[in-house]
Motif scaffolding. Structure first.
Motif, PDB file in Angstrom:
ATOM      1  N   GLN B  34      -3.738  18.349 -18.529  1.00 20.79           N
ATOM      2  CA  GLN B  34      -4.355  18.627 -19.898  1.00 20.79           C
ATOM      3  C   GLN B  34      -3.822  17.366 -20.887  1.00 20.79           C
ATOM      4  O   GLN B  34      -3.081  16.609 -20.550  1.00 20.79           O
ATOM      5  CB  GLN B  34      -3.500  19.711 -20.330  1.00 20.79           C
ATOM      6  N   TYR B  36      -3.222  16.792 -25.067  1.00 20.57           N
ATOM      7  CA  TYR B  36      -2.805  17.266 -26.321  1.00 20.57           C
ATOM      8  C   TYR B  36      -3.019  16.235 -27.353  1.00 20.57           C
ATOM      9  O   TYR B  36      -2.601  14.992 -27.127  1.00 20.57           O
ATOM     10  CB  TYR B  36      -1.638  17.967 -26.230  1.00 20.57           C
ATOM     11  N   GLN B  38      -0.992  15.159 -31.071  1.00 19.11           N
ATOM     12  CA  GLN B  38       0.029  15.434 -31.954  1.00 19.11           C
ATOM     13  C   GLN B  38       0.059  14.738 -33.278  1.00 19.11           C
ATOM     14  O   GLN B  38       0.234  13.300 -32.813  1.00 19.11           O
ATOM     15  CB  GLN B  38       1.323  15.364 -31.266  1.00 19.11           C
ATOM     16  N   GLY B  41       5.349  15.002 -37.241  1.00 17.77           N
ATOM     17  CA  GLY B  41       5.936  16.158 -37.772  1.00 17.77           C
ATOM     18  C   GLY B  41       5.193  17.593 -37.608  1.00 17.77           C
ATOM     19  O   GLY B  41       5.715  18.456 -38.237  1.00 17.77           O
ATOM     20  N   ARG B  42       4.225  17.474 -36.388  1.00 13.67           N
ATOM     21  CA  ARG B  42       3.546  18.765 -36.111  1.00 13.67           C
ATOM     22  C   ARG B  42       3.521  18.911 -34.840  1.00 13.67           C
ATOM     23  O   ARG B  42       3.916  18.077 -33.951  1.00 13.67           O
ATOM     24  CB  ARG B  42       1.930  18.634 -36.529  1.00 13.67           C
ATOM     25  N   GLY B  43       3.494  20.152 -34.367  1.00 16.54           N
ATOM     26  CA  GLY B  43       3.427  20.434 -32.946  1.00 16.54           C
ATOM     27  C   GLY B  43       1.930  19.967 -32.259  1.00 16.54           C
ATOM     28  O   GLY B  43       0.816  19.748 -32.878  1.00 16.54           O
ATOM     29  N   PRO B  44       2.088  20.004 -30.746  1.00 17.86           N
ATOM     30  CA  PRO B  44       0.688  19.388 -30.301  1.00 17.86           C
ATOM     31  C   PRO B  44      -0.398  20.403 -30.414  1.00 17.86           C
ATOM     32  O   PRO B  44       0.010  21.592 -30.346  1.00 17.86           O
ATOM     33  CB  PRO B  44       1.218  19.221 -28.936  1.00 17.86           C
ATOM     34  N   PHE B  46      -3.898  21.398 -28.150  1.00 10.55           N
ATOM     35  CA  PHE B  46      -4.726  21.383 -27.116  1.00 10.55           C
ATOM     36  C   PHE B  46      -6.084  20.692 -27.475  1.00 10.55           C
ATOM     37  O   PHE B  46      -6.533  20.978 -28.301  1.00 10.55           O
ATOM     38  CB  PHE B  46      -4.582  22.641 -26.372  1.00 10.55           C
ATOM     39  N   LEU B  49      -8.613  20.459 -20.964  1.00 15.52           N
ATOM     40  CA  LEU B  49      -8.217  20.648 -19.509  1.00 15.52           C
ATOM     41  C   LEU B  49      -8.939  20.312 -18.423  1.00 15.52           C
ATOM     42  O   LEU B  49     -10.251  20.283 -18.631  1.00 15.52           O
ATOM     43  CB  LEU B  49      -7.707  22.385 -19.386  1.00 15.52           C
ATOM     44  N   LEU B  89      -0.960  13.342 -25.889  1.00 13.75           N
ATOM     45  CA  LEU B  89       0.203  13.541 -24.699  1.00 13.75           C
ATOM     46  C   LEU B  89      -0.888  14.084 -23.816  1.00 13.75           C
ATOM     47  O   LEU B  89      -1.678  14.810 -23.825  1.00 13.75           O
ATOM     48  CB  LEU B  89       0.909  14.467 -25.048  1.00 13.75           C
ATOM     49  N   LEU B 102       4.714  23.271 -17.370  1.00 18.13           N
ATOM     50  CA  LEU B 102       3.983  21.828 -17.924  1.00 18.13           C
ATOM     51  C   LEU B 102       5.213  20.904 -17.932  1.00 18.13           C
ATOM     52  O   LEU B 102       6.065  21.238 -18.626  1.00 18.13           O
ATOM     53  CB  LEU B 102       3.293  21.935 -19.228  1.00 18.13           C
ATOM     54  N   PHE B 104       5.371  16.838 -19.753  1.00 14.09           N
ATOM     55  CA  PHE B 104       4.410  16.081 -20.734  1.00 14.09           C
ATOM     56  C   PHE B 104       4.924  14.552 -20.292  1.00 14.09           C
ATOM     57  O   PHE B 104       6.155  14.270 -20.267  1.00 14.09           O
ATOM     58  CB  PHE B 104       4.926  16.416 -22.042  1.00 14.09           C
ATOM     59  N   GLY B 105       3.872  13.683 -20.753  1.00 12.04           N
ATOM     60  CA  GLY B 105       4.434  12.165 -20.751  1.00 12.04           C
ATOM     61  C   GLY B 105       4.797  12.041 -22.045  1.00 12.04           C
ATOM     62  O   GLY B 105       4.767  13.028 -23.012  1.00 12.04           O
ATOM     63  N   LYS B 106       5.507  11.029 -22.348  1.00  9.76           N
ATOM     64  CA  LYS B 106       5.956  10.487 -23.488  1.00  9.76           C
ATOM     65  C   LYS B 106       4.807  10.159 -24.834  1.00  9.76           C
ATOM     66  O   LYS B 106       5.346  10.224 -26.051  1.00  9.76           O
ATOM     67  CB  LYS B 106       6.656   9.102 -23.202  1.00  9.76           C
TER      68      LYS B 106
END
Lengths: 111, 114
Positions: B34, B36, B38, B41-44, B46, B49, B89, B102, B104-106
């Protein structure tokens, strides 16, 4: 308006104090997750829950605790045992691991 | 253990060009991969996929490829715009619990200059 809500946006912890981060979802998802994000790092899994009244440790659970008494809610407590709590905390929900929905995050800092 | 690497920490491109981001993984092949987005200051959020039996997937200006032989996914943004500037991400599922988890990569921070 469906979604996942985290509060507060910013939180400060004093030495020796426990603090609780709130996460609520109205998406009717079974699975909920807590991740920690440090600058320049990937998201690391703290705890996850795939059903009410059940939860599992992730990769970095030490110093944290959770509960899942309701489907909609998955609060995270950062205990005094967590010696390096400063980070951005993200809550997510999903029907599985495909397509997670994330909250807007809580930035926790130590006073 | 499964490892996931996003080759570039940062990518700077000119508006209108195609941005290509790379995600590599080791060990076993995931059933899904998947991507994402980001913002600071926010969430990832989607984006896409792709399944292990799919070579390519598209959504508007986005395209994802999945090469299980190379253990690599490429994420392309065509006709890039300054509004595409964000951290991207990649994430893949690992078997843990009944539904997996899941990792996640950096992330790769993309900057699109006007």
């Amino acid at each position: 308006d469906g979604g996942i809500t985290q509060s507060p946006k910013y939180l400060f912890r004093k030495e020796g104090q426990n603090v609780t981060l709130s996460c609520e979802q109205n998406l009717n998802h079974d699975a909920m997750y807590w991740y920690r994000q440090d600058p320049g790092q990937g998201l690391r899994l703290i705890y996850y829950s795939q059903i009410v009244n059940d939860f599992q440790k992730g990769d970095i659970a030490e110093g944290y605790s959770v509960s899942r008494e309701k489907k909609e809610s998955f609060p995270l407590t950062v205990t005094s045992a967590q010696k390096n709590p400063t980070a951005f905390y993200l809550c997510a929900s999903g029907t599985g691991v495909r397509k997670l929905f994330f909250g807007s995050g809580t930035q926790l800092s130590v006073l | 253990s499964q490892k996931i690497e996003q080759n570039s920490e940062a990518l700077n491109i000119q508006e209108g060009k195609t941005a290509t981001l790379t995600c590599n993984y080791t060990n076993y092949s995931p059933a899904y991969l998947q991507w994402y987005r980001q913002d600071p200051g926010r969430g990832p959020v989607f984006l896409l996929l792709i399944r292990e039996n799919e070579k390519e997937k598209r959504k508007e200006r986005l395209k994802v490829t999945f090469d299980t032989t190379l253990k690599q996914s490429l994420f392309h943004i065509t006709a890039s715009q300054p509004a595409d500037s964000a951290t991207y991400l990649c994430a893949l599922d690992i078997p843990r619990g009944s539904q997996g988890n899941l990792i996640f990569g950096k992330g790769t921070k993309l900057s699109v200059k006007p």
